[in-house]
Motif scaffolding. Sequence first.
Motif, PDB file in Angstrom:
ATOM      1  N   ALA A 100     -11.669  -8.702 -26.406  1.00  0.00           N
ATOM      2  CA  ALA A 100     -11.441  -9.540 -27.591  1.00  0.00           C
ATOM      3  C   ALA A 100     -10.761  -8.733 -28.688  1.00  0.00           C
ATOM      4  N   GLN A 101     -11.210  -7.519 -28.897  1.00  0.00           N
ATOM      5  CA  GLN A 101     -10.597  -6.665 -29.918  1.00  0.00           C
ATOM      6  C   GLN A 101      -9.157  -6.326 -29.566  1.00  0.00           C
ATOM      7  N   ASN A 102      -8.873  -6.119 -28.280  1.00  0.00           N
ATOM      8  CA  ASN A 102      -7.504  -5.845 -27.852  1.00  0.00           C
ATOM      9  C   ASN A 102      -6.603  -7.053 -28.080  1.00  0.00           C
ATOM     10  N   LEU A 121      -2.368  -9.819 -31.146  1.00  0.00           N
ATOM     11  CA  LEU A 121      -1.909 -10.998 -31.893  1.00  0.00           C
ATOM     12  C   LEU A 121      -1.518 -10.626 -33.318  1.00  0.00           C
ATOM     13  N   GLN A 122      -2.271  -9.738 -33.943  1.00  0.00           N
ATOM     14  CA  GLN A 122      -1.910  -9.270 -35.287  1.00  0.00           C
ATOM     15  C   GLN A 122      -0.530  -8.620 -35.269  1.00  0.00           C
ATOM     16  N   PHE A 137      -7.434 -15.280 -37.762  1.00  0.00           N
ATOM     17  CA  PHE A 137      -7.991 -15.196 -36.422  1.00  0.00           C
ATOM     18  C   PHE A 137      -9.483 -14.977 -36.538  1.00  0.00           C
ATOM     19  N   VAL A 138     -10.231 -15.740 -35.781  1.00  0.00           N
ATOM     20  CA  VAL A 138     -11.674 -15.572 -35.722  1.00  0.00           C
ATOM     21  C   VAL A 138     -12.014 -15.284 -34.266  1.00  0.00           C
ATOM     22  N   LEU A 139     -12.662 -14.163 -34.019  1.00  0.00           N
ATOM     23  CA  LEU A 139     -13.058 -13.799 -32.676  1.00  0.00           C
ATOM     24  C   LEU A 139     -14.560 -13.979 -32.524  1.00  0.00           C
ATOM     25  N   PHE A 140     -14.953 -14.601 -31.433  1.00  0.00           N
ATOM     26  CA  PHE A 140     -16.362 -14.745 -31.123  1.00  0.00           C
ATOM     27  C   PHE A 140     -16.617 -14.075 -29.798  1.00  0.00           C
TER      28      PHE A 140
END
Length: 70
Positions: free
Chosen positions: A39-41, A46-47, A61-64
């Motif tokens: 998810a962090q990758n 995307l950033q 962006f919201v990551l869960f």
Amino acid sequence: MWLVFTGCTAGLGLELVKHLVNQQPCDNFVVLCRNQAKAQNVFAELQALVKQNDGSFHSKFVLFFVSKFV
């Protein structure tokens, strides 16, 4: 507008998210992932993609991280 994605840490899901980020760099994206490192990758990728396209980072962006339920 908020877009929600699952299964986007690799393969077609990741390519779809990247395509949509290219097309709509000011939209808001929610990315659901089971693997926190992946998810962090994805978030970093995307950033970088948004910054490359418009010189700034306007998208949200919201990551869960979703762990397995037993």
